[in-house]
Scaffold this motif. Structure first.
Motif, PDB file in Angstrom:
ATOM      1  N   ASP A  92       0.778  -1.016  -0.038  1.00  0.00           N
ATOM      2  CA  ASP A  92      -0.059  -0.055  -0.057  1.00  0.00           C
ATOM      3  C   ASP A  92       0.793   1.492   0.195  1.00  0.00           C
ATOM      4  N   VAL A  93       1.852   1.219   0.449  1.00  0.00           N
ATOM      5  CA  VAL A  93       2.906   2.358   0.752  1.00  0.00           C
ATOM      6  C   VAL A  93       3.516   2.829  -0.463  1.00  0.00           C
ATOM      7  N   ILE A  94       3.540   1.810  -1.439  1.00  0.00           N
ATOM      8  CA  ILE A  94       4.110   2.084  -2.774  1.00  0.00           C
ATOM      9  C   ILE A  94       3.035   2.509  -3.618  1.00  0.00           C
ATOM     10  N   LYS A  95       2.053   1.773  -3.715  1.00  0.00           N
ATOM     11  CA  LYS A  95       0.841   1.960  -4.582  1.00  0.00           C
ATOM     12  C   LYS A  95       0.099   3.472  -4.406  1.00  0.00           C
ATOM     13  N   ASP A  96       0.307   3.919  -3.137  1.00  0.00           N
ATOM     14  CA  ASP A  96      -0.464   5.123  -2.858  1.00  0.00           C
ATOM     15  C   ASP A  96       0.492   6.186  -3.315  1.00  0.00           C
ATOM     16  N   LEU A  97       1.862   6.223  -3.589  1.00  0.00           N
ATOM     17  CA  LEU A  97       2.678   7.245  -4.170  1.00  0.00           C
ATOM     18  C   LEU A  97       2.418   7.900  -5.382  1.00  0.00           C
ATOM     19  N   PRO A  98       2.553   8.962  -5.722  1.00  0.00           N
ATOM     20  CA  PRO A  98       2.772   9.192  -7.272  1.00  0.00           C
ATOM     21  C   PRO A  98       3.802   8.690  -8.151  1.00  0.00           C
ATOM     22  N   GLU A  99       3.469   8.383  -9.329  1.00  0.00           N
ATOM     23  CA  GLU A  99       4.692   7.780 -10.057  1.00  0.00           C
ATOM     24  C   GLU A  99       6.141   8.501 -10.064  1.00  0.00           C
ATOM     25  N   PRO A 173       8.101   5.192   2.683  1.00  0.00           N
ATOM     26  CA  PRO A 173       7.510   4.031   1.808  1.00  0.00           C
ATOM     27  C   PRO A 173       8.401   3.080   1.325  1.00  0.00           C
ATOM     28  N   LEU A 174       9.660   3.542   0.907  1.00  0.00           N
ATOM     29  CA  LEU A 174      10.836   2.451   0.242  1.00  0.00           C
ATOM     30  C   LEU A 174      11.334   1.717   1.450  1.00  0.00           C
ATOM     31  N   GLN A 175      11.489   2.032   2.709  1.00  0.00           N
ATOM     32  CA  GLN A 175      11.853   1.271   3.854  1.00  0.00           C
ATOM     33  C   GLN A 175      10.838   0.219   4.121  1.00  0.00           C
TER      34      GLN A 175
END
Length: 830
Positions: A92-99, A173-175
């Motif tokens: 979820d932390v990756i999907k919610d980020l802008p591209e 989010p990356l971590q």
């Protein structure tokens, strides 16, 4: 009374307090109703939410498995922690980020990994990583994408984690999208060397447990100590945070220290492998033991693989193979006979044409099948030299079947005498699958009863079963003046600084011979097997070291076909035995190369010569030095060795700052009394210059740089197969060629080396040199010029050869002193 009543009436009857009481009652009812609603109506939902807060979970803390070390502290087995770096692109932390944010983070991550993980041999390009990640993101299998196709060493992973990508809160989010991928792996730095003895492990999945388990070898025998004990921790979660409390600390595994000398292990394995590839047997094995202690210094087991010419360490034949030993057992029979009778090994025996009627069988010597005439009248020592079956059978008959004894009594006395040599004693080797002891059965054995030929056949190594390790232990006792030592592989077990157990040398039998003369007789006989012109072990004779031993060839039937097992077992050097060794092959297709003498004995010979080159140092006073030559060229080496040698010769070494701190130096003469030191720089992974080094110093420096050596010849290093400065991978093999120093000497003057005393006593001889006691001479000591032979080093007073005489011996013998002097002048001009 009237007042109190009125007061209470006023108090409870007031309208304001009635309102407050009603509200309080209603609130209590609301709380009860709401509590019941939470418990029964919304209870399941709230219980799920509660499970994410404050609920303690149990975590197992795994111990680190102990290491296995060699005799000199080399790591033979080590637990390596690595990181498999994966990313969950569906989190979820990756999907919610802008591209754009995702691309920016991946760009920085690719640059970091490329910078930290790239090597000269295997570069990692950041653009290639991003390209692979983009493909993975579009795939439906993107929950645990491997970011880089390698196992990252834990130390390197800690450095990567210190980057701001893993510490800055902006990259949370990356971590969170990088799951913990730490894995423990068992590594064996020396590969297949000693693999069957060191052993291997089952992974937790294979073992069906939380911890790896030993599979074979020392990994299995010491598994309970190596694997350690698990720890336990409780983890409490509070939203996105968590707290960990350790309940029980893990106990890391203990370290095991073995007797294996990896330098000698490499020599034994490489020589055995060469012979095995040429002989092509079903399997071959070699064992090297230290005479005084029983330490197993090297052990190698090679079994034919499915591919032609490929052999692998798949079973420890050296300790587990129970086979008929053949003629190597004749030494056991000889000792048993000498212990129980007044027979001398130099008494005569008639072996005739090599045939002897035994019951309904005919015992034959090996010469019969080859059409060679029989040996006739010989002594028992010669019967051992020439490996006469008839001669040893008659020796056993004479020693035990006398004085009216019946056959059963003779057999019982013989077996008792054999067992008293120690060969049948339990070895207690601590190696799973090892044979407990040799089998030499008494008459009357119900499972395997004796026949009328058993005694004669048992005398020369049939109808017995002896593992190679037991046979070697017996010959080791002969070398050790009759003291039988138990072979062992482990010297110590430690956990940190705590010593759990020490293993000392164990004496099985203090003396296996009736008197010391018997042991000396047998030593001389085993020496004769190798040195006698008609000895079966003459292929093992060396000009460098005196080897003693016995050959043995046993015939056996397998699948309807007659096959052979060949063995050579012995010790060296003769005067002061330090090592014992056994080499055995089974069913060699090339019988000549797999024979007991040429094949197995040849391996022992080459290993013995190499070991002498490493161990021995030639005494300074035995070098051929000409007193008039002030300072010959000194080859390099370890500083401590070179300085000691120069001081011994009353010289001195001039150091600069760089050479003073160096571990290896090369020295060159600067005057008649001084030498100038130059430091030798070296780096791990880069081939150093070891030309001119003694064998031990060359081996040591190559090891410091991460390389293994394959040496040929003896003396100092004159050639190396890989040029200086070449970058090679760790554990690569560099071939070194060695020659005696007198064959390749460099001097500051043009005179060749000559003995310190004149060759001729003739007056005014041109070749005569007067000694000059004021001159100082220095020379590098070669580790391989020590000839460990029975003959002592010849004294210079007997007349030593100069270099010119050595290289042109035949011509100079026919020259007059004047002509010899003229020829010497020509040599100097050249």
């Amino acid at each position: 009374m009237s007042f109190k009543f009125k007061h209470r009436k006023w108090y409870f009857g007031a309208p304001l307090y009635r309102i407050f009481g009603a509200c309080a009652f209603a609130f209590v009812l609301f709380l009860v109703a709401r509590s019941l609603s939470i418990m029964y109506v919304d209870g399941e939902q709230w219980r799920k939410i509660a499970s994410t807060y404050n609920r303690a979970s149990t975590k197992v803390i795994y111990p680190i498995r102990g290491n296995i070390y060699g005799a000199d502290g080399e790591l033979l087995a080590i637990e390596s922690t690595v990181q498999k770096l994966r990313m969950d692109f569906q989190s979820d932390v990756i999907k919610d980020l802008p591209e754009d944010s995702i691309r920016s983070m991946l760009y920085k991550l690719s640059e970091l990994l490329s910078r930290e993980l790239s090597t000269a041999e295997k570069p990692i390009k950041a653009a290639d990583l991003r390209r692979n990640w983009q493909k993975a993101r579009k795939s439906k299998y993107n929950r645990g994408v491997l970011l880089v196709n390698m196992s990252i060493p834990y130390s390197k992973w800690l450095k990567i984690k210190s980057d701001k990508l893993f510490t800055d809160k902006h990259y949370i989010p990356l971590q969170k999208s990088l799951p913990d991928g730490i894995e423990s792996r068992r590594k064996y730095p020396y590969g297949s060397l000693g693999k069957r003895l060191i052993g291997s492990i089952y992974t937790p999945d294979q073992a069906g447990s939380d911890l790896p388990r030993g599979k074979q070898g020392i990994e299995l025998s010491c598994d309970s100590l190596l694997r350690g004990e698990k720890g336990e921790a409780k983890i409490f979660k509070f939203g996105s945070r968590s707290l960990t409390f350790t309940i029980k600390e893990p106990v890391n595994g203990a370290d095991v220290y073995t007797t294996l000398d990896m330098d000698k292990q490499y020599l034994v394995d490489s020589e055995l492998r060469k012979m095995t590839i040429e002989a092509d047997p079903d399997f071959s094995t070699a064992i090297l033991m230290e005479v005084a202690t029983g330490k197993i210094l090297a052990i190698s087991n090679l079994q034919r693989g499915s591919e032609p010419g490929k052999f692998y360490e798949s079973r420890n034949f050296a300790v587990s193979s129970l086979t008929e030993p053949g003629s190597t057992f004749k030494t056991v029979s000889l000792l048993a006979a000498l212990n129980c009778s007044n027979i001398s090994p130099y008494d005569s025996v008639d072996v005739g044409e090599g045939r002897m009627r035994v019951g309904n069988q005919v015992l034959k010597d090996w010469n019969v099948a080859r059409g060679i005439p029989g040996f006739g009248f010989i002594d028992y020592a010669t019967a051992m030299y020439r490996s006469s079956n008839v001669g040893i059978a008659k020796l056993v008959y004479r020693a035990f079947w006398t004085n009216g004894k019946n056959y059963s009594e003779a057999g019982r006395d013989y077996v008792k005498a054999v067992r008293e040599t120690g060969i049948c004693d339990p070895m207690n080797l601590m190696i799973p699958g090892a044979a407990s002891h040799a089998i030499v059965r008494y008459p009357g054995d119900k499972k395997h009863p004796w026949g009328n030929t058993t005694l004669a056949w048992m005398a020369h190594g049939y109808e017995t079963q002896v593992p190679p390790i037991s046979m070697l232990a017996f010959y080791n006792a002969i070398a050790n003046d009759g003291r039988f030592m138990r072979p062992y592989f482990v010297t110590q077990i430690k956990r940190g600084d705590e010593v759990i157990e020490d293993f000392e040398p164990q004496v099985v039998r203090e003396q296996i011979a009736k008197n010391p003369q018997i042991i000396q007789w047998i030593k001389d006989i085993l020496r004769g097997v190798v040195t006698n012109k008609k000895g079966t072990g003459k292929a093992a004779q060396s000009n460098i070291v005196e080897i003693c031993g016995k050959t043995g060839t046993a015939l056996y039937w397998d699948g309807g076909a007659k096959k052979t097992q060949a063995t050579f077992v012995g010790f060296f050097p003769y005067d002061h035995p330090k090592y014992s060794m056994l080499v055995m092959t089974r069913n060699a297709r090339n019988r000549a190369m797999g024979s007991a003498g040429l094949g197995c004995g040849g391996v022992v010979k080459r290993v013995a010569e190499s070991i002498v080159s490493i161990d021995g140092r030639r005494p300074v006073d035995s070098l051929y030095l000409k007193p008039s030559v002030s300072l010959p060229f000194i080859q390099g080496g370890r500083k401590v060795n070179v300085v000691d040698l120069v001081k011994y010769c009353n010289g001195s070494v001039i150091f600069d700052k760089q050479s003073q701190a160096a571990e290896f130096i090369r020295v060159s003469p600067s005057s008649n009394y001084e030498t100038k030191a130059e430091s030798i720089l070296f780096n791990r992974g880069v081939v150093p210059d070891v030309t001119g080094f003694a064998a031990s110093d060359a081996l040591y420096l190559m090891g410091k740089c991460g390389f293994r050596c394959q040496m040929s010849g003896y003396g100092t290093v004159v050639e190396q197969s890989v040029p200086v400065g070449t970058k090679l991978s760790i554990n690569s093999v560099v071939k070194l060629t060695l020659r005696p120093m007198h064959e390749k000497a460099r001097f500051t003057q043009e005179e060749p080396m000559v003995p310190s005393q004149p060759v001729s006593n003739e007056k005014n001889s041109p070749s005569e040199t007067k000694p000059n006691s004021n001159k100082k001479a220095v020379a590098m000591v070669s580790t391989s010029n020590t000839h460990s032979s029975g003959n002592k080093t010849q004294n210079n007073s007997k007349g030593a050869k100069s270099t010119s005489d050595f290289t042109d011996k035949k011509k100079n013998n026919n020259l007059s002193p004047t002509k010899r002097g003229n020829k010497k002048d020509k040599t100097k001009k050249k």
